[in-house]
Design a protein around this motif. Structure first.
Motif, mmCIF file in Angstrom:
data_model
loop_
_atom_site.group_PDB
_atom_site.id
_atom_site.type_symbol
_atom_site.label_atom_id
_atom_site.label_comp_id
_atom_site.label_asym_id
_atom_site.label_seq_id
_atom_site.Cartn_x
_atom_site.Cartn_y
_atom_site.Cartn_z
ATOM 1 N N ALA A 423 0.808 -1.217 0.000
ATOM 2 C CA ALA A 423 0.000 0.000 0.000
ATOM 3 C C ALA A 423 0.842 1.268 0.000
ATOM 4 C CB ALA A 423 -0.922 0.003 1.217
ATOM 5 N N GLY A 424 2.087 1.163 0.442
ATOM 6 C CA GLY A 424 2.931 2.356 0.527
ATOM 7 C C GLY A 424 2.605 3.213 1.732
ATOM 8 N N SER A 425 1.899 2.654 2.713
ATOM 9 C CA SER A 425 1.567 3.402 3.930
ATOM 10 C C SER A 425 2.710 3.305 4.932
ATOM 11 C CB SER A 425 0.282 2.861 4.547
ATOM 12 O OG SER A 425 -0.795 2.980 3.639
ATOM 13 N N GLN A 426 2.698 4.228 5.884
ATOM 14 C CA GLN A 426 3.764 4.286 6.876
ATOM 15 C C GLN A 426 3.333 3.579 8.163
ATOM 16 O OE1 GLN A 426 5.888 8.292 7.043
ATOM 17 N NE2 GLN A 426 3.869 8.906 6.280
ATOM 18 N N PRO A 427 4.017 2.521 8.552
ATOM 19 C CA PRO A 427 3.688 1.892 9.834
ATOM 20 C C PRO A 427 4.200 2.733 10.996
ATOM 21 C CG PRO A 427 5.566 0.780 8.839
ATOM 22 C CD PRO A 427 5.092 1.808 7.839
ATOM 23 N N LEU A 428 3.326 2.950 11.963
ATOM 24 C CA LEU A 428 3.748 3.537 13.226
ATOM 25 C C LEU A 428 3.673 2.384 14.214
ATOM 26 C CD1 LEU A 428 2.361 6.852 14.826
ATOM 27 C CD2 LEU A 428 3.394 4.990 16.091
ATOM 28 N N TYR A 429 4.832 1.775 14.464
ATOM 29 C CA TYR A 429 4.850 0.545 15.248
ATOM 30 C C TYR A 429 4.586 0.822 16.729
ATOM 31 C CZ TYR A 429 6.430 -2.194 11.285
ATOM 32 O OH TYR A 429 6.503 -2.843 10.068
ATOM 33 N N LEU A 430 3.651 0.032 17.270
ATOM 34 C CA LEU A 430 3.277 0.106 18.671
ATOM 35 C C LEU A 430 3.843 -1.112 19.387
ATOM 36 C CD1 LEU A 430 -0.485 0.968 18.086
ATOM 37 C CD2 LEU A 430 1.359 2.600 18.544
ATOM 38 N N GLU A 431 4.356 -0.895 20.587
ATOM 39 C CA GLU A 431 4.971 -1.995 21.323
ATOM 40 C C GLU A 431 3.979 -2.624 22.299
ATOM 41 O OE1 GLU A 431 7.706 -3.421 20.770
ATOM 42 O OE2 GLU A 431 8.664 -1.977 19.429
ATOM 43 N N ALA A 432 3.884 -3.954 22.231
ATOM 44 C CA ALA A 432 3.084 -4.708 23.191
ATOM 45 C C ALA A 432 3.877 -4.872 24.488
ATOM 46 C CB ALA A 432 2.735 -6.071 22.610
ATOM 47 N N PHE A 433 3.157 -5.147 25.564
ATOM 48 C CA PHE A 433 3.875 -5.394 26.817
ATOM 49 C C PHE A 433 4.636 -6.711 26.701
ATOM 50 C CE2 PHE A 433 -0.390 -7.180 27.693
ATOM 51 C CZ PHE A 433 -0.075 -8.466 28.108
ATOM 52 N N PRO A 434 5.867 -6.761 27.204
ATOM 53 C CA PRO A 434 6.688 -7.965 27.049
ATOM 54 C C PRO A 434 6.468 -8.964 28.178
ATOM 55 C CG PRO A 434 7.994 -6.231 28.017
ATOM 56 C CD PRO A 434 6.618 -5.648 27.793
ATOM 57 N N MET A 435 6.635 -10.233 27.857
ATOM 58 C CA MET A 435 6.697 -11.304 28.854
ATOM 59 C C MET A 435 8.036 -11.995 28.656
ATOM 60 S SD MET A 435 2.821 -12.777 28.732
ATOM 61 C CE MET A 435 2.857 -12.940 26.951
ATOM 62 N N VAL A 436 9.070 -11.359 29.171
ATOM 63 C CA VAL A 436 10.447 -11.778 28.908
ATOM 64 C C VAL A 436 10.685 -13.212 29.354
ATOM 65 C CG1 VAL A 436 12.871 -11.299 29.402
ATOM 66 C CG2 VAL A 436 11.277 -9.406 29.057
ATOM 67 N N GLN A 437 10.075 -13.611 30.478
ATOM 68 C CA GLN A 437 10.349 -14.947 31.012
ATOM 69 C C GLN A 437 9.887 -16.052 30.076
ATOM 70 O OE1 GLN A 437 8.104 -12.751 31.964
ATOM 71 N NE2 GLN A 437 6.523 -13.608 33.324
ATOM 72 N N TYR A 438 8.951 -15.734 29.167
ATOM 73 C CA TYR A 438 8.473 -16.738 28.215
ATOM 74 C C TYR A 438 8.900 -16.409 26.786
ATOM 75 C CZ TYR A 438 5.448 -17.544 32.238
ATOM 76 O OH TYR A 438 4.975 -17.770 33.503
ATOM 77 N N SER A 439 9.724 -15.373 26.622
ATOM 78 C CA SER A 439 10.188 -14.933 25.299
ATOM 79 C C SER A 439 9.016 -14.672 24.360
ATOM 80 C CB SER A 439 11.136 -15.975 24.677
ATOM 81 O OG SER A 439 12.326 -16.064 25.404
ATOM 82 N N MET A 440 8.029 -13.952 24.852
ATOM 83 C CA MET A 440 6.887 -13.610 24.009
ATOM 84 C C MET A 440 6.347 -12.241 24.412
ATOM 85 S SD MET A 440 3.824 -16.014 25.607
ATOM 86 C CE MET A 440 4.698 -17.576 25.443
ATOM 87 N N TYR A 441 5.612 -11.641 23.486
ATOM 88 C CA TYR A 441 4.955 -10.373 23.745
ATOM 89 C C TYR A 441 3.475 -10.598 23.997
ATOM 90 C CZ TYR A 441 8.912 -7.461 22.306
ATOM 91 O OH TYR A 441 10.120 -6.818 22.226
ATOM 92 N N GLY A 442 2.872 -9.661 24.720
ATOM 93 C CA GLY A 442 1.437 -9.704 24.959
ATOM 94 C C GLY A 442 0.691 -8.896 23.920
ATOM 95 N N ALA A 443 -0.021 -7.867 24.356
ATOM 96 C CA ALA A 443 -0.802 -7.031 23.456
ATOM 97 C C ALA A 443 -0.458 -5.567 23.730
ATOM 98 C CB ALA A 443 -2.295 -7.300 23.656
#
Length: 931
Positions: A423-443
């Motif tokens: 599309a040629g649109s610009q992503p404004l990346y939003l960071e989810a809360f991290p769950m470092v102990q499980y190596s995964m992100y939340g929402a």
């Protein structure tokens, strides 16, 4: 035998969980009753104790059985007489017979099941067997009709007259479930999954005569009791309550007064037809059958079956059509034997003959999509045969324009990122809360989204913000409060569009609990809210409190706004919601079956480009069987999805409880709780886990209503690190040794999902596997001595404690940004993406090359030329044009996964050369060209 407990006493054992998993709870009670009755009749055990338990069970079950047609009051009365007549063998035999009929569903097809004196013609489980293993007997589908009438009709029920109208030529057969109060009707709606239609007569009472302690809480949670304990309007209010819980049911209103007013009231949209008293009894019967038939019909599948039965001569480019090239073959005839003739008879590359065209549907595909829209609560539905990866790209390309800003979770599926490139649109990346102990992100927290929008507003760029793009629920089960997210975002920008990627969440529509957490469910609720006079009054009151600083007059620099519940302007808000759904991931559709749901007040303004995007990505040779399976998946979910989804939730809750409370399994494995998966700051309710003793279900449902994030109970993250296994290892072990398949892993966990396909046998199998593995670990540690135990302890520490930090998105290089000093991070990713197509502008650098660290510290910066996506965790840790920083390199170096999309270890990182970056900086004049 004697029944020594009254119904009111025994009902103290009932909990809200029994209603949540009513089918299995009911079956468990019948199994227990049968075991006790047979032991008593055979003289085994303490007869006094058995008699007491039988009496308690029977008294507990008797009021509940009023909510099902089978066994019904007649057979329950016969059971009571056998018990009170001390006919122990007769009672045991009757209980066994009824229990078997319930378990096998024989009552649906065998009239003898309804009479304890008759020999049963079929009490088998044949209807559950796959084709070819069961007798091929034509069987009319069975359902149950809920009737709600005044108490005076108990002895002279008009409902009974409906039974007499049934004819052999009717497409379905049904039995009635008579109720006489508002409360009993709602409870029957909740617990009886056989109900497909409801007939409401005038004059019924409100309060149930059954003493069920959980009943009041259950109805309050569904919002069906007013402050004074009475409904505002009996008939239509009951219809509203029923449709709120199960929107797929057909509701009919029979009244002896004011039918014209009832037929034109606001709530009448919830009622299929209004009849005047009983003068139209045959019409009521025919309407009931027609309503069920409307859901049962599958326009595309029905036509495909007709097409397969026709003698068609094929002169188009599809040799497998009709199967002649298969069945005449000397070498691939086994293909025909394996798949069967119908697969090939139902294939064509033509769209004539009633098959319709997916790209330009005007017939049965169009009708099938309209039925899906009704079933899933959308205004429009589009079928996809290339998976939801394609559906996501269709929506993004249709809605987003070059230069638009899209607020997107960096952890979204890669199809969204590629859609933005297109599309040629610009992503404004939003960071989810991290769950470092499980190596995964939340929402992504709502506060983060609001901050991005307010910063855009402060910098004069809010008009460029086009779309909010989020995954709901996440792979690991984080469910957004979609309604609150959309309300507060629309209060800042009233024409913002929302795309909810619900690839793994399509089933949620058919759960009264999950529906509130879906994009379509939330959109419907917001539509109704904005149209109500009460909301308009509440908005004006809030506007006064805000001293008029709302909408365009919001102060984007006011930090208090981040903690203020914002309200959208009912006069300016345009509700524009899209939802993509991998039907094949949670319903009975073939692989790659997907749907796009649209609930957009301004769809007319984007309809042309939406179809253009659909043409761009959709094959001109779509798989006909996938289209048919989407049609059938909709039918199944409308007619039995409520039951199937409840069962999958119940299985997940049981598995969670069994694993975390087992004395051996819990030493090495643990299923994460909502409290562990959702940080406390996002759980206003404070609910830590599901089910007693952790939290009552009314508290859990309140949490789902109000908390910012909730955890879908059907997603079970099983921590494997304490057993010494990383996720990939354990996934391999399950597949190779135990024939257990899963989808996702993390550094120290696996994800187990229950769905409408699972059974209690599946749960038992997985529990046995976990127990067996736990015993193996115990044995290895015991036999290996101190050395093995120390090595094991070190391995567990490495998996559970020495986990790498999760890198956040750093930034786009300034040459891919309109303003490098902006407070928001959007950038022109498309330009960077296509720079990588010029080999002379790219270079590779090994991950452990010393120049990597030198350039991170001293420059020139490392700029990624492509997406780099490790599996697991499955999110892009680098995107085209992103400046790579130390935390990303450290994360890459600690990764122990073999599958990393966009990264070739033998070549190293693919980077844009510093001179290519410099050249772009020199030639750059204003925003980067995107077309």
């Amino acid at each position: 035998m004697s029944r020594d407990r009254s119904a009111s006493q025994s009902s103290d054992n009932l909990t809200l969980a029994d209603f949540f998993s009513a089918t299995d709870a009911r079956r468990d009670r019948w199994s227990r009753l049968q075991a006790c009755a047979e032991a008593y009749a055979a003289g085994r055990g303490d007869r006094a104790k058995l008699a007491s338990e039988i009496g308690a069970l029977f008294a507990e079950m008797e009021p509940l059985e009023n909510y099902w047609a089978y066994p019904g009051t007649g057979l329950m009365r016969a059971l009571r007489e056998l018990a009170e007549g001390r006919d122990a063998p007769g009672f045991a035999s009757a209980v066994h017979r009824i229990k078997t009929a319930i378990f096998s569903s024989a009552y649906r097809r065998d009239p003898a099941a309804w009479n304890l004196e008759e020999e049963s013609g079929d009490m088998s489980f044949a209807d559950r067997l796959p084709p070819g293993m069961a007798p091929d007997v034509a069987q009319r589908p069975y359902f149950e009709l809920l009737t709600v009438a005044p108490e005076s009709a108990r002895t002279n029920q008009p409902q009974r007259e409906l039974r007499k109208l049934r004819r052999p030529e009717d497409p379905f057969t049904y039995e009635t479930v008579p109720t006489f109060t508002f409360e009993d009707a709602l409870v029957a709606t909740i617990v009886n999954t056989n109900i497909q239609a409801v007939v409401i007569y005038d004059g019924f009472q409100f309060k149930s005569r059954h003493a069920l302690p959980a009943l009041g809480d259950l109805l309050r949670r569904h919002g069906e009791i007013e402050d004074d304990g009475m409904p505002r309007n009996y008939g239509l209010r009951l219809a509203s309550g029923i449709k709120k819980i199960r929107p797929e049911l057909d509701v009919y209103l029979v009244s002896e007064r004011g039918v014209e007013e009832a037929a034109t009231s606001e709530l009448s949209r919830l009622v299929r037809r209004v009849f005047y008293e009983v003068e139209e009894l045959m019409e009521i019967h025919l309407s009931i059958l027609a309503g069920v038939m409307e859901r049962y019909e599958t326009p595309y599948f029905d036509n495909l079956k007709k097409y397969a039965a026709r003698p068609v001569g094929t002169f188009h480019a599809l040799p497998v059509a009709r199967g002649k090239s298969i069945f005449k073959s000397h070498w691939i005839r086994d293909m025909g034997h394996f798949y069967g003739a119908n697969l090939f008879l139902a294939e064509s590359s033509a769209t004539s003959g009633g098959l319709d065209s997916l790209l330009d549907p005007v017939g049965n595909i169009k009708e099938a999509q309209e039925k899906a829209a009704r079933a899933f609560g959308a205004h429009h539905v589009f079928f996809g045969t290339n998976g939801t990866s394609t559906s996501n790209k269709i929506v993004v390309q249709a809605l987003c324009r070059p230069g638009d800003i899209v607020l997107i979770d960096r952890n979204c599926h890669k199809s969204h990122h590629y859609g933005l490139v297109l599309a040629g649109s610009q992503p404004l990346y939003l960071e989810a809360f991290p769950m470092v102990q499980y190596s995964m992100y939340g929402a992504v927290p709502l506060r983060t989204i609001k901050q991005a929008l307010l910063t855009l507003k402060a910098e004069g760029k809010l008009d460029k913000a086009r779309l909010v793009d989020l995954t709901n629920c996440t792979f690991d089960g984080h469910m957004y409060n979609c309604r609150r997210v959309m309300e507060e975002c629309l209060a800042i920008k009233p024409d913002l569009i929302f795309l909810w990627d619900e690839a793994w969440f399509g089933f949620a529509r058919f759960s009264a609990f999950h529906r509130r957490r879906t994009g379509m469910g939330a959109a419907q609720a917001i539509e109704e809210m904005l149209a109500s006079a009460s909301y308009r009054d509440a908005y004006e009151e809030w506007k006064s409190k805000m001293k008029g600083k709302v909408g365009d007059d919001l102060d984007p620099n006011d930090p208090a706004l981040l903690d203020t519940r914002l309200m959208p302007d009912p006069d300016r808000t345009r509700l524009r919601v899209y939802q993509t759904n991998s039907t094949h991931k949670s319903m009975s559709a073939l692989r790659q079956g997907s749907m796009i749901f649209v609930r957009d007040q301004d769809f007319v303004h984007v309809e042309e480009q939406f179809h253009e995007a659909f043409y761009t990505h959709t094959s001109t040779s779509p798989n006909l069987q996938i289209i048919a399976s989407l049609d059938l998946a909709r039918r199944q979910m409308e007619l039995e999805g409520y039951e199937l989804v409840l069962s999958s939730i119940d299985l997940a809750l049981d598995l969670r409880k069994q694993v975390n409370n087992h004395p051996l399994i819990s030493k090495y494995f643990h299923i994460t709780t909502p409290g562990e998966m959702v940080p406390r700051e996002f759980r206003e309710s404070g609910v830590e886990d599901y089910g007693r003793p952790n939290a009552s279900w009314d508290r859990v449902l309140e949490a789902w209503e109000n908390d910012e994030f909730a955890l879908d109970p059907t997603r079970l993250t099983i921590v494997t690190g304490r057993a010494g296994y990383d996720g990939t290892q354990f996934k391999g072990l399950l597949a190779s040794k135990y024939d257990v398949q899963i989808n996702k892993t993390s550094r120290n966990s696996i994800l187990v999902q229950t769905n409408i396909n699972n059974s209690r046998s599946d749960v038992a199998h997985l529990l046995k596997v976990l127990a067996d593995v736990s015993r193996d670990v115990e044995q290895r540690l015991a036999e290996g001595g101190a050395a093995a135990q120390e090595a094991f302890k070190a391995r567990v520490k490495a998996l559970m404690e020495d986990v790498p930090d999760l890198p956040n998105f750093s930034r786009f290089h300034e040459v891919y940004r309109d303003n490098a000093k902006s407070g928001t991070s959007e950038g022109h990713m498309r330009a960077a993406f296509f720079s990588a197509y010029r080999e002379e502008q790219c270079e590779h650098m090994k991950l452990n090359h010393p120049d990597v660290d030198v350039r991170i510290q001293k420059g020139p910066p490392l700029v990624s030329a492509n997406f780099v996506i490790p599996y697991p965790p499955g999110f892009p840790i680098m995107v085209p044009g992103q400046v790579i920083e130390a935390d990303t390199i450290e994360f890459m170096r600690k990764l122990d996964v073999k599958e990393i999309h966009g990264y070739n270890a033998s070549l190293g990182l693919k980077l844009l050369k510093p001179e290519a970056i410099s050249q772009r900086a020199t030639s750059k004049k204003g925003p980067a060209p995107e077309l």
